[in-house]
Design a protein around this motif. Structure first.
Motif, PDB file in Angstrom:
ATOM      1  N   ASP A 179     -30.258 -24.593  68.682  1.00 54.68           N
ATOM      2  CA  ASP A 179     -31.649 -24.932  68.356  1.00 54.68           C
ATOM      3  C   ASP A 179     -32.243 -23.915  67.389  1.00 54.68           C
ATOM      4  N   GLU A 180     -32.038 -22.624  67.648  1.00 57.14           N
ATOM      5  CA  GLU A 180     -32.655 -21.591  66.828  1.00 57.14           C
ATOM      6  C   GLU A 180     -32.126 -21.613  65.399  1.00 57.14           C
ATOM      7  N   SER A 181     -30.830 -21.826  65.216  1.00 56.42           N
ATOM      8  CA  SER A 181     -30.266 -21.858  63.865  1.00 56.42           C
ATOM      9  C   SER A 181     -30.786 -23.061  63.086  1.00 56.42           C
ATOM     10  N   LEU A 182     -30.912 -24.219  63.752  1.00 53.79           N
ATOM     11  CA  LEU A 182     -31.443 -25.390  63.073  1.00 53.79           C
ATOM     12  C   LEU A 182     -32.911 -25.187  62.703  1.00 53.79           C
ATOM     13  N   GLU A 183     -33.656 -24.598  63.591  1.00 57.70           N
ATOM     14  CA  GLU A 183     -35.069 -24.344  63.300  1.00 57.70           C
ATOM     15  C   GLU A 183     -35.207 -23.406  62.108  1.00 57.70           C
ATOM     16  N   GLU A 184     -34.323 -22.425  62.023  1.00 60.82           N
ATOM     17  CA  GLU A 184     -34.361 -21.513  60.882  1.00 60.82           C
ATOM     18  C   GLU A 184     -34.015 -22.243  59.593  1.00 60.82           C
ATOM     19  N   ASP A 185     -33.028 -23.150  59.655  1.00 65.71           N
ATOM     20  CA  ASP A 185     -32.656 -23.931  58.468  1.00 65.71           C
ATOM     21  C   ASP A 185     -33.822 -24.820  58.019  1.00 65.71           C
TER      22      ASP A 185
ATOM     23  N   PRO B 199     -43.039 -36.252  23.125  1.00 67.15           N
ATOM     24  CA  PRO B 199     -44.137 -36.479  24.092  1.00 67.15           C
ATOM     25  C   PRO B 199     -43.977 -35.649  25.367  1.00 67.15           C
ATOM     26  N   PHE B 200     -44.154 -34.363  25.248  1.00 66.01           N
ATOM     27  CA  PHE B 200     -44.008 -33.505  26.426  1.00 66.01           C
ATOM     28  C   PHE B 200     -45.081 -33.788  27.461  1.00 66.01           C
ATOM     29  N   PHE B 201     -46.175 -34.404  27.057  1.00 66.55           N
ATOM     30  CA  PHE B 201     -47.321 -34.639  27.934  1.00 66.55           C
ATOM     31  C   PHE B 201     -47.255 -35.994  28.634  1.00 66.55           C
ATOM     32  N   GLN B 202     -46.254 -36.801  28.339  1.00 61.93           N
ATOM     33  CA  GLN B 202     -46.196 -38.151  28.887  1.00 61.93           C
ATOM     34  C   GLN B 202     -45.282 -38.278  30.095  1.00 61.93           C
ATOM     35  N   ASP B 203     -44.696 -37.211  30.537  1.00 62.18           N
ATOM     36  CA  ASP B 203     -43.847 -37.285  31.722  1.00 62.18           C
ATOM     37  C   ASP B 203     -44.681 -37.664  32.942  1.00 62.18           C
ATOM     38  N   ASN B 204     -44.184 -38.626  33.681  1.00 63.45           N
ATOM     39  CA  ASN B 204     -44.872 -39.070  34.895  1.00 63.45           C
ATOM     40  C   ASN B 204     -44.257 -38.355  36.092  1.00 63.45           C
ATOM     41  N   TYR B 205     -45.086 -37.658  36.839  1.00 67.67           N
ATOM     42  CA  TYR B 205     -44.595 -36.877  37.967  1.00 67.67           C
ATOM     43  C   TYR B 205     -44.602 -37.671  39.273  1.00 67.67           C
ATOM     44  N   ASP B 206     -44.923 -38.958  39.197  1.00 68.91           N
ATOM     45  CA  ASP B 206     -44.978 -39.753  40.417  1.00 68.91           C
ATOM     46  C   ASP B 206     -43.615 -39.857  41.093  1.00 68.91           C
ATOM     47  N   ALA B 207     -42.545 -39.972  40.279  1.00 67.49           N
ATOM     48  CA  ALA B 207     -41.205 -40.044  40.875  1.00 67.49           C
ATOM     49  C   ALA B 207     -40.889 -38.761  41.634  1.00 67.49           C
ATOM     50  N   PHE B 208     -41.241 -37.599  41.063  1.00 67.46           N
ATOM     51  CA  PHE B 208     -41.072 -36.331  41.774  1.00 67.46           C
ATOM     52  C   PHE B 208     -41.845 -36.344  43.076  1.00 67.46           C
ATOM     53  N   ILE B 209     -43.083 -36.813  43.009  1.00 70.89           N
ATOM     54  CA  ILE B 209     -43.962 -36.772  44.175  1.00 70.89           C
ATOM     55  C   ILE B 209     -43.427 -37.654  45.293  1.00 70.89           C
ATOM     56  N   VAL B 210     -42.935 -38.848  44.949  1.00 67.55           N
ATOM     57  CA  VAL B 210     -42.398 -39.748  45.976  1.00 67.55           C
ATOM     58  C   VAL B 210     -41.185 -39.123  46.660  1.00 67.55           C
ATOM     59  N   THR B 211     -40.269 -38.562  45.863  1.00 65.73           N
ATOM     60  CA  THR B 211     -39.064 -37.948  46.440  1.00 65.73           C
ATOM     61  C   THR B 211     -39.415 -36.716  47.271  1.00 65.73           C
ATOM     62  N   LEU B 212     -40.256 -35.857  46.737  1.00 66.75           N
ATOM     63  CA  LEU B 212     -40.648 -34.661  47.478  1.00 66.75           C
ATOM     64  C   LEU B 212     -41.389 -35.017  48.762  1.00 66.75           C
ATOM     65  N   SER B 213     -42.181 -36.077  48.712  1.00 66.49           N
ATOM     66  CA  SER B 213     -42.897 -36.492  49.918  1.00 66.49           C
ATOM     67  C   SER B 213     -41.924 -36.902  51.015  1.00 66.49           C
ATOM     68  N   ARG B 214     -40.902 -37.661  50.652  1.00 61.49           N
ATOM     69  CA  ARG B 214     -39.924 -38.096  51.654  1.00 61.49           C
ATOM     70  C   ARG B 214     -39.169 -36.904  52.234  1.00 61.49           C
ATOM     71  N   LEU B 215     -38.739 -35.980  51.375  1.00 62.23           N
ATOM     72  CA  LEU B 215     -37.989 -34.822  51.854  1.00 62.23           C
ATOM     73  C   LEU B 215     -38.871 -33.907  52.703  1.00 62.23           C
ATOM     74  N   TYR B 216     -40.088 -33.659  52.229  1.00 62.10           N
ATOM     75  CA  TYR B 216     -40.978 -32.756  52.969  1.00 62.10           C
ATOM     76  C   TYR B 216     -41.346 -33.349  54.325  1.00 62.10           C
ATOM     77  N   ASP B 217     -41.499 -34.670  54.382  1.00 60.44           N
ATOM     78  CA  ASP B 217     -41.814 -35.312  55.654  1.00 60.44           C
ATOM     79  C   ASP B 217     -40.650 -35.174  56.632  1.00 60.44           C
ATOM     80  N   LEU B 218     -39.419 -35.303  56.123  1.00 60.38           N
ATOM     81  CA  LEU B 218     -38.246 -35.116  56.981  1.00 60.38           C
ATOM     82  C   LEU B 218     -38.192 -33.690  57.533  1.00 60.38           C
ATOM     83  N   VAL B 219     -38.459 -32.718  56.671  1.00 62.28           N
ATOM     84  CA  VAL B 219     -38.366 -31.326  57.097  1.00 62.28           C
ATOM     85  C   VAL B 219     -39.527 -30.970  58.024  1.00 62.28           C
ATOM     86  N   ARG B 220     -40.720 -31.445  57.693  1.00 59.28           N
ATOM     87  CA  ARG B 220     -41.891 -31.115  58.514  1.00 59.28           C
ATOM     88  C   ARG B 220     -41.761 -31.671  59.922  1.00 59.28           C
ATOM     89  N   THR B 221     -41.199 -32.866  60.044  1.00 59.12           N
ATOM     90  CA  THR B 221     -41.041 -33.501  61.360  1.00 59.12           C
ATOM     91  C   THR B 221     -39.707 -33.157  62.009  1.00 59.12           C
TER      92      THR B 221
END
Length: 830
Positions: A104-110, A166-188
């Protein structure tokens, strides 16, 4: 504040060498003086233009290359984190099956390490978005300055170069969706909340308490990243890779083009006001159309505003709205499938019957379309807290009023889809909203308070509260200026910059550190301390030498930057003296804080965030241009400038006069900004000529009752005064007669005053008028009543002390009557 100073204060230290060299480009635009130190500058030549364009191209290539490399780096880190999260989650599932408590402790640390790593990636996305926005603004500013100073239009040509990189036209929504899924897995800890991703999509009636806010384009990505750390992005189809069109939402609103009854009903918030719209999700190929009706209910009715809807196939919309397709035929397939109960189908049929009847009888037609991309944050299957952020909001016309067949006989126009920003449309057919719209929705039946992080977000500098904002109302008022004369209260605020100074520490921060947005707070010992924290020992010699070299370079860069800042300040000061002192602090103050923001924490002086003005023709620019060109306009502008300075000086003197007591903040202290000046709570806006601004006024039955109680209180007081006067007349002497007359005058005046005030207030309430031309509170009545009572009482006591209780009034009509009565009594022998 000038943009160059804002850029220097907002630098991210790790990106220092990759920003646009705004000051260098600005220096390139300055030609030497003909006389050496002052006067007219040398003419701008073709060689100067070519050299400037080469320098500008180099800066654009530098920014574009760094943005692409950093974006690829973030993509690689996200993919690596996906694999690591999958491995740790798989181990967690094996642990759950084996029930082995030793690991349990090693997984919690990971999980903790993964959470810190994802937080660092989120901070990288935030920094890259800020970097992109700041550099894009820098290019726009320097091109504007070039065109103004050289009289050569470089903007159209450089726009093509920007589209190529067009350095200013990158859409970060794809990053946000992926990060949201990963962060939700780790947070829970590998056990995310599961449920229906439609989050209430099966329900037909939604009862929610909604508050709305505007978000400036500079803060959109930061707001998304803050929310995803608490709520996951709501994905309707998790098995499908995210596409931009998946977040597109389009709605078409109906109204009567002669009466605009639905518009005015929703604007005035009258009881039972309705909005009827057709909505679809995704592209134009979607065949499922939602027919929705939103009904407004006043709080005093005990009911809540409700949104009810049912579905139609796109091919059946025209015939249904025209009454050719009956309700029974529209729901025949649903009844045949048997997926819904008979009661549910009957409720939907009743709703469809009411909407069809209203559309036909009230002659409702499509008038306004709204389009936006929505990012929704919510726990699947749990609609108690739902936050949505609508970006790229655009309203278009759907009517055929001016003879243009935009939609024809169809229920929607087909020349546009979801191809934002709809550049093919003429300017009169489209209105692009400059801000994103944040909606915080709470299910009221749950009876819960919003989480603390939601309170912090809505009280921060990142959002601007706009209660009761409506896309339908705003779009209709904007697109039909010749038809709509009653405007919403937020309409005049569209030209006001909603960005505000930072009032408390809130935003994206890297784990274990505080937010740093400037190169001026670099700690020379950061690298050694970080190595020691990770290894528990002193850094090796090679690393120490490498860090020392990096520190020496950073210190040299910082010293050069500080020297350049001082030189720039000297130049600005000298230029200001030459211009009569016009180059002072030209920053636009932050917006006044509203009630929710005033209850936030105390402002931090050292984190004030300033913005420069976006006005194309600022007064100081006009004056400088006139002075440089030797135009005759210089002297009138200089006189106008000094008049403004004198007016500001006199206004500041008047403001120092203590006339009111400042309202306390949540902590009990006066509301002040970081400079110590009081923050104004309200602003006055003026409606355009021929228009009126509707200010929402809540009218409940208790308002009527309060008005009646006030009138009855005045009436009761008048009766008491009248009774006192009648008693003095019947049982008093001559002095009491004068006192009775005085009390009678006060009683009649109070009665007439109360009747007039009651009548005016009832009219104001019925018309739902705000305090324009009238007041709901009594400003003078009670004071005048006290003065009248004091005068009547003073008359009574004054006469009594002067003449006593038995002495008659000399020379009065009463005395003559008494003398005549005594003579008559004597003649009768009394």
């Amino acid at each position: 504040m000038k943009f160059g100073q804002q850029l220097r204060q907002s630098l991210i230290k790790d990106y220092y060498w990759h920003y646009i060299d705004y000051d260098g480009l600005k220096e390139s635009l300055k030609k030497p003086y003909k006389n050496g130190t002052d006067g007219e500058r040398e003419a701008w030549t073709d060689d100067d233009e070519a050299a400037f364009i080469r320098q500008l191209e180099g800066e654009l290539d530098k920014v574009f290359t760094f943005q692409k490399l950093k974006s690829k780096e973030i993509i690689g880190r996200i993919k690596s984190s996906e694999q690591e999260v999958k491995q740790v989650v798989d181990r967690q599932e094996e642990l759950n099956r084996a029930s082995d408590a030793e690991t349990d402790e090693s997984l919690e640390e990971d999980f903790s390490l993964l959470e810190a790593d994802l937080s660092d990636i989120i901070a990288d996305v935030h920094d890259l978005a800020k970097y992109t926005q700041l550099n894009y603004t820098g290019f726009q500013k320097i091109i504007k300055k070039h065109d103004k100073q050289t009289s050569i239009a470089l903007r159209p040509t450089f726009a093509t170069r920007l589209k190529a990189k067009p350095f200013f036209q990158d859409n970060y929504d794809a990053f946000i969706v992926t990060l949201s899924r990963l962060y939700d897995l780790v947070r829970t800890r590998g056990q995310p909340v599961k449920g229906d991703s439609s989050a209430g999509g099966s329900q037909q009636n939604f009862v929610r308490q909604t508050t709305k806010y505007w978000v400036h384009a500079d803060n959109i990505t930061e707001v998304k990243l803050i929310i995803l750390k608490h709520l996951p992005v709501l994905v309707f189809n998790p098995n499908k890779e995210f596409e931009e069109k998946d977040s597109a939402i389009t709605s078409i609103y109906y109204d009567n083009v002669n009466t605009w009854e639905l518009y005015e009903g929703r604007l005035k918030k009258t009881e039972g006001a309705e909005a009827i719209r057709l909505r679809w999700y995704g592209g134009m190929e979607n065949e499922t159309i939602f027919v929705e009706r939103k009904t407004h209910r006043e709080d005093w009715t005990g009911e809540k505003s409700v949104k009810a809807r049912f579905t139609l196939k796109e091919k059946n919309v025209n015939s249904f709205m025209a009454g050719k397709l009956t309700v029974e035929d529209a729901f025949a397939k649903m009844r045949k499938d048997g997926k819904k109960s008979e009661k549910e189908i009957a409720d939907l049929e009743q709703l469809a019957r009411e909407i069809q009847y209203r559309v036909i009888t009230r002659k409702l037609v499509p008038v306004t379309r709204s389009f936006y991309h929505r990012t929704a944050f919510q726990l699947p299957g749990d609609a108690r807290v739902r936050i949505s952020l609508d970006t790229e909001l655009t309203m278009t016309r759907e009517d055929n009023l001016d003879g243009k067949q935009r939609a024809g006989k169809n229920w929607r126009r087909m020349d546009i889809g979801i191809d934002w920003p709809f550049s093919q449309l003429p300017a009169e057919d489209v209105a692009r909203f400059p801000y994103a719209v944040l909606e915080v929705k709470l299910q009221t039946q749950a009876g819960q308070e919003p989480p603390q992080w939601v309170r912090d977000l809505t009280a921060s500098h990142l959002v601007e509260a706009v209660p009761k904002f409506s896309k339908f109302i705003h779009g209709t008022a904007t697109l039909f200026p010749h038809k709509i004369n009653l405007l919403p209260f937020w309409y005049p605020q569209m030209d006001t910059d909603i960005r505000k100074p930072i009032t408390h520490r809130f935003g994206i921060e890297r784990p274990g550190t505080t937010a740093s947005i400037s190169t001026s707070d670099v700690d020379d010992d950061d690298s050694d301390d970080e190595y020691g924290r990770q290894t528990g020992q002193a850094p090796p010699k090679g690393i120490e030498q490498e860090d020392d070299e990096g520190h020496r370079r950073l210190r040299a860069a910082r010293e050069a930057l500080d020297e350049h800042v001082l030189e720039q300040q000297r130049d600005d000061h000298e230029e200001g003296e030459a211009n009569g002192g016009i180059n002072g602090d030209t920053r636009a103050p932050g917006n006044s804080l509203d009630v929710e923001e005033r209850i936030a924490a105390q402002p931090l002086v050292d984190e004030e965030y300033l913005y420069d003005t976006d006005d194309e023709e600022a007064p100081e620019d006009k004056l400088e241009e006139a002075r440089r060109s030797g135009s005759w306009h210089y002297y009138p502008l200089l006189l106008q400038h000094h008049v403004v300075l004198v007016g500001d000086f006199m206004s500041n003197l008047l403001h120092k006069v203590p006339t009111t007591t400042p309202m306390p903040q949540g902590g009990g202290m006066g509301t002040v900004n970081p400079q110590g000046q009081p923050i104004k709570a309200t602003k006055r806006f003026k409606a355009p000529p021929g228009k009126k601004i509707h200010v929402p006024v809540r009218v409940e039955p208790k308002v009527y009752f309060a008005t009646e109680r006030t009138f009855l209180s005045w009436l009761e007081f008048s009766i008491i005064l009248g009774s006192i006067a009648a008693t003095l007349i019947n049982f008093g002497d001559n002095i009491s007669l004068l006192s009775a007359i005085a009390f009678t005058i006060v009683a009649v005046a109070a009665l007439l005053y109360s009747v007039i005030i009651y009548t005016l207030r009832v009219q104001m309430i019925r018309k739902r008028r705000a305090q324009v031309g009238g007041r709901y509170y009594d400003k003078y009545g009670t004071s005048l009543l006290c003065v009248g009572l004091f005068a009547a009482t003073a008359v009574s006591f004054g006469m009594r002390f002067k003449y006593g209780s038995d002495e008659p009034l000399r020379g009065s009509g009463a005395q003559q009557l008494i003398v005549q009565g005594q003579t008559k009594n004597a003649s009768f022998g009394y």
